[in-house]
Design a protein around this motif. Structure first.
Motif, PDB file in Angstrom:
ATOM      1  N   ASN A 187       0.831  -1.189   0.000  1.00 51.49           N
ATOM      2  CA  ASN A 187       0.000   0.000   0.000  1.00 51.49           C
ATOM      3  C   ASN A 187       0.870   1.245   0.000  1.00 51.49           C
ATOM      4  O   ASN A 187       2.100   1.164  -0.111  1.00 51.49           O
ATOM      5  CB  ASN A 187      -0.937  -0.012   1.221  1.00 51.49           C
ATOM      6  N   GLY A 188       0.203   2.382   0.113  1.00 51.30           N
ATOM      7  CA  GLY A 188       0.929   3.647   0.070  1.00 51.30           C
ATOM      8  C   GLY A 188       1.968   3.787   1.161  1.00 51.30           C
ATOM      9  O   GLY A 188       3.008   4.418   0.961  1.00 51.30           O
ATOM     10  N   GLU A 189       1.683   3.200   2.315  1.00 49.03           N
ATOM     11  CA  GLU A 189       2.646   3.296   3.414  1.00 49.03           C
ATOM     12  C   GLU A 189       3.970   2.647   3.042  1.00 49.03           C
ATOM     13  O   GLU A 189       5.046   3.182   3.321  1.00 49.03           O
ATOM     14  CB  GLU A 189       2.068   2.635   4.661  1.00 49.03           C
ATOM     15  N   THR A 190       3.901   1.489   2.384  1.00 47.10           N
ATOM     16  CA  THR A 190       5.116   0.794   1.954  1.00 47.10           C
ATOM     17  C   THR A 190       5.847   1.610   0.891  1.00 47.10           C
ATOM     18  O   THR A 190       7.077   1.744   0.930  1.00 47.10           O
ATOM     19  CB  THR A 190       4.764  -0.591   1.389  1.00 47.10           C
ATOM     20  N   ALA A 191       5.082   2.163  -0.063  1.00 45.13           N
ATOM     21  CA  ALA A 191       5.707   2.949  -1.128  1.00 45.13           C
ATOM     22  C   ALA A 191       6.411   4.178  -0.570  1.00 45.13           C
ATOM     23  O   ALA A 191       7.543   4.493  -0.944  1.00 45.13           O
ATOM     24  CB  ALA A 191       4.657   3.357  -2.156  1.00 45.13           C
ATOM     25  N   LEU A 192       5.743   4.881   0.343  1.00 43.79           N
ATOM     26  CA  LEU A 192       6.356   6.062   0.947  1.00 43.79           C
ATOM     27  C   LEU A 192       7.602   5.681   1.728  1.00 43.79           C
ATOM     28  O   LEU A 192       8.639   6.350   1.641  1.00 43.79           O
ATOM     29  CB  LEU A 192       5.349   6.765   1.855  1.00 43.79           C
ATOM     30  N   ALA A 193       7.520   4.588   2.490  1.00 45.58           N
ATOM     31  CA  ALA A 193       8.666   4.142   3.290  1.00 45.58           C
ATOM     32  C   ALA A 193       9.850   3.782   2.401  1.00 45.58           C
ATOM     33  O   ALA A 193      11.010   4.007   2.774  1.00 45.58           O
ATOM     34  CB  ALA A 193       8.263   2.952   4.152  1.00 45.58           C
ATOM     35  N   TYR A 194       9.565   3.222   1.207  1.00 39.95           N
ATOM     36  CA  TYR A 194      10.660   2.879   0.303  1.00 39.95           C
ATOM     37  C   TYR A 194      11.460   4.122  -0.071  1.00 39.95           C
ATOM     38  O   TYR A 194      12.688   4.142   0.020  1.00 39.95           O
ATOM     39  CB  TYR A 194      10.132   2.206  -0.961  1.00 39.95           C
ATOM     40  N   GLN A 219       1.148  11.515  -0.859  1.00 38.45           N
ATOM     41  CA  GLN A 219       1.858  12.336  -1.840  1.00 38.45           C
ATOM     42  C   GLN A 219       2.337  13.643  -1.203  1.00 38.45           C
ATOM     43  O   GLN A 219       3.442  14.115  -1.481  1.00 38.45           O
ATOM     44  CB  GLN A 219       0.959  12.633  -3.038  1.00 38.45           C
ATOM     45  N   GLN A 220       1.504  14.223  -0.362  1.00 31.38           N
ATOM     46  CA  GLN A 220       1.915  15.444   0.328  1.00 31.38           C
ATOM     47  C   GLN A 220       3.053  15.167   1.302  1.00 31.38           C
ATOM     48  O   GLN A 220       3.977  15.984   1.444  1.00 31.38           O
ATOM     49  CB  GLN A 220       0.717  16.053   1.062  1.00 31.38           C
ATOM     50  N   ALA A 221       3.008  14.018   1.979  1.00 27.58           N
ATOM     51  CA  ALA A 221       4.102  13.645   2.877  1.00 27.58           C
ATOM     52  C   ALA A 221       5.396  13.450   2.093  1.00 27.58           C
ATOM     53  O   ALA A 221       6.478  13.879   2.525  1.00 27.58           O
ATOM     54  CB  ALA A 221       3.747  12.377   3.643  1.00 27.58           C
ATOM     55  N   LEU A 222       5.302  12.814   0.919  1.00 32.45           N
ATOM     56  CA  LEU A 222       6.482  12.632   0.072  1.00 32.45           C
ATOM     57  C   LEU A 222       7.009  13.979  -0.396  1.00 32.45           C
ATOM     58  O   LEU A 222       8.231  14.204  -0.414  1.00 32.45           O
ATOM     59  CB  LEU A 222       6.132  11.756  -1.133  1.00 32.45           C
ATOM     60  N   ALA A 223       6.113  14.894  -0.762  1.00 29.06           N
ATOM     61  CA  ALA A 223       6.536  16.223  -1.211  1.00 29.06           C
ATOM     62  C   ALA A 223       7.323  16.939  -0.114  1.00 29.06           C
ATOM     63  O   ALA A 223       8.367  17.550  -0.375  1.00 29.06           O
ATOM     64  CB  ALA A 223       5.320  17.049  -1.625  1.00 29.06           C
ATOM     65  N   ARG A 224       6.835  16.885   1.124  1.00 34.05           N
ATOM     66  CA  ARG A 224       7.551  17.530   2.232  1.00 34.05           C
ATOM     67  C   ARG A 224       8.926  16.903   2.428  1.00 34.05           C
ATOM     68  O   ARG A 224       9.914  17.607   2.658  1.00 34.05           O
ATOM     69  CB  ARG A 224       6.722  17.425   3.510  1.00 34.05           C
ATOM     70  N   PHE A 225       8.988  15.576   2.330  1.00 34.53           N
ATOM     71  CA  PHE A 225      10.266  14.883   2.493  1.00 34.53           C
ATOM     72  C   PHE A 225      11.258  15.290   1.404  1.00 34.53           C
ATOM     73  O   PHE A 225      12.440  15.542   1.684  1.00 34.53           O
ATOM     74  CB  PHE A 225      10.041  13.366   2.462  1.00 34.53           C
ATOM     75  N   PHE A 245       0.906  17.738  -6.275  1.00 36.27           N
ATOM     76  CA  PHE A 245       1.626  17.975  -5.035  1.00 36.27           C
ATOM     77  C   PHE A 245       3.139  18.029  -5.277  1.00 36.27           C
ATOM     78  O   PHE A 245       3.844  18.814  -4.635  1.00 36.27           O
ATOM     79  CB  PHE A 245       1.300  16.878  -4.016  1.00 36.27           C
ATOM     80  N   LEU A 246       3.633  17.225  -6.208  1.00 33.16           N
ATOM     81  CA  LEU A 246       5.063  17.253  -6.519  1.00 33.16           C
ATOM     82  C   LEU A 246       5.387  18.385  -7.499  1.00 33.16           C
ATOM     83  O   LEU A 246       6.448  19.005  -7.408  1.00 33.16           O
ATOM     84  CB  LEU A 246       5.505  15.906  -7.089  1.00 33.16           C
ATOM     85  N   LEU A 247       4.478  18.646  -8.437  1.00 29.88           N
ATOM     86  CA  LEU A 247       4.699  19.760  -9.363  1.00 29.88           C
ATOM     87  C   LEU A 247       4.818  21.089  -8.626  1.00 29.88           C
ATOM     88  O   LEU A 247       5.498  22.008  -9.077  1.00 29.88           O
ATOM     89  CB  LEU A 247       3.548  19.837 -10.371  1.00 29.88           C
ATOM     90  N   ALA A 248       4.160  21.185  -7.469  1.00 30.87           N
ATOM     91  CA  ALA A 248       4.147  22.435  -6.702  1.00 30.87           C
ATOM     92  C   ALA A 248       5.273  22.506  -5.672  1.00 30.87           C
ATOM     93  O   ALA A 248       5.252  23.396  -4.815  1.00 30.87           O
ATOM     94  CB  ALA A 248       2.797  22.586  -5.993  1.00 30.87           C
ATOM     95  N   LEU A 249       6.266  21.620  -5.759  1.00 28.95           N
ATOM     96  CA  LEU A 249       7.385  21.672  -4.817  1.00 28.95           C
ATOM     97  C   LEU A 249       8.036  23.057  -4.832  1.00 28.95           C
ATOM     98  O   LEU A 249       8.270  23.635  -5.897  1.00 28.95           O
ATOM     99  CB  LEU A 249       8.430  20.611  -5.172  1.00 28.95           C
ATOM    100  N   LYS A 250       8.335  23.574  -3.660  1.00 30.73           N
ATOM    101  CA  LYS A 250       8.880  24.925  -3.551  1.00 30.73           C
ATOM    102  C   LYS A 250      10.233  25.033  -4.253  1.00 30.73           C
ATOM    103  O   LYS A 250      11.125  24.225  -4.043  1.00 30.73           O
ATOM    104  CB  LYS A 250       9.047  25.288  -2.070  1.00 30.73           C
TER     105      LYS A 250
END
Length: 298
Positions: A187-194, A219-225, A245-250
């Motif tokens: 699930n998403g948790e595994t993907a984010l953790a990877y 996706q927002q958590a990944l963007a912050r990371f 969310f990634l396109l809008a990275l600062k």
């Protein structure tokens, strides 16, 4: 913020045609000339790279191909099998790049397919099953380059495999051949953790659609990371993505690969983002109705 790769330049249409002509003349049989033709309408295109660079474009725009060319030209580590056809190296040789003479050790190409590979490994460990993923990936590479003609119904099964290999990514082909559902944290948790465990400080990473399998929250958590990785931990990131969310990275430089020639563009002006914005504006009244209903029930 760090830049290990300063620029990457794709060859002009003229240079591509000349190099392809020489390469074809040295071979007696070929079926396709990928990646020649993917960027065939472009003149020589130089992409100036920032600490975070985003590659945007629709299906077939060349986002993944461009990342793979960069990865090969820079000699980056990678795990998942990708479409390295017969003429791929000829195209890589035409590309030019500027930056540090040698990329930091551990710099890598990371894809959403890598997450699936991790899940396969986890299943092997937990259930004691030898999935023989490497053998299937070797078969996938062989099948992608095969020409095949159906002569009788006995050949139908092999034809289906050839078509599957030519239409799918390596991980999708393996998933189809193995069948069944993967157990565990698929699930998403595994993907984010990877991604959060794989990205470490002081390296260049090319990320191919890392938002796959991730919910909006993840996706927002990944963007912050990723923002923190570039800002505080000296990572440079090149990301192919459709995710707003990634396109809008600062501070990210966003290249629109659908434009002719490709150009930098504010993420809000990208066609897909305009489509999303129009959709939400069209349904704004429904949110207002929901607010009124919730207020009346209190």
């Amino acid at each position: 913020m760090k830049r290990y790769l300063s620029s990457f330049t794709l060859p002009s249409k003229t240079d591509q045609e000349f190099a392809l002509g020489k390469a074809v003349n040295r071979r007696t049989c070929y079926q396709n000339v990928y990646p020649f033709g993917v960027f065939g309408a472009w003149e020589e295109t130089r992409l100036e790279m920032e600490p975070i660079t985003i590659l945007y474009g629709g299906n077939g725009s060349g986002k993944t191909t461009l990342l793979n060319l960069m990865g090969d030209a820079l000699g980056l580590e990678r795990r998942s099998v990708y479409n390295r056809a017969a003429f791929f190296q000829n195209f890589v040789d035409l590309c030019q790049w500027e930056g540090e003479r040698q990329m930091p050790a551990g710099s890598a190409v990371l894809t959403s397919d890598d997450v699936f590979d991790d899940l396969l490994d986890l299943r092997s460990l937990n259930e004691g099953i030898d999935l023989d993923r490497q053998a299937l990936l070797r078969e996938y590479k062989d099948l992608r380059s095969q020409g095949f003609q159906l002569r009788s119904l006995d050949d139908y099964g092999h034809l289906k495999k050839v078509i599957s290999a030519q239409r799918n990514t390596g991980s999708a082909f393996v998933r189809q051949e193995l069948g069944g559902e993967l157990r565990g944290k698929s699930n998403g948790e595994t993907a984010l953790a990877y991604f959060t465990s794989r990205v470490t400080e002081g390296r260049l990473y090319l990320l191919d659609e890392p938002e796959n399998s991730l919910s909006a929250d993840y996706q927002q958590a990944l963007a912050r990371f990723l923002e923190d990785s570039a800002r505080f931990y000296r990572c440079q990131l090149v990301i192919a993505t459709h995710s707003p969310f990634l396109l809008a990275l600062k501070g990210a430089a966003v290249y629109d690969l659908d434009a002719q020639p490709p150009c930098r563009r504010p993420w809000r002006e990208l066609p897909a983002m305009q489509t999303w914005a129009a959709f939400f504006r069209a349904h704004q009244g429904e949110w207002e109705d929901d607010k009124e209903e919730n207020h009346e029930t209190r």
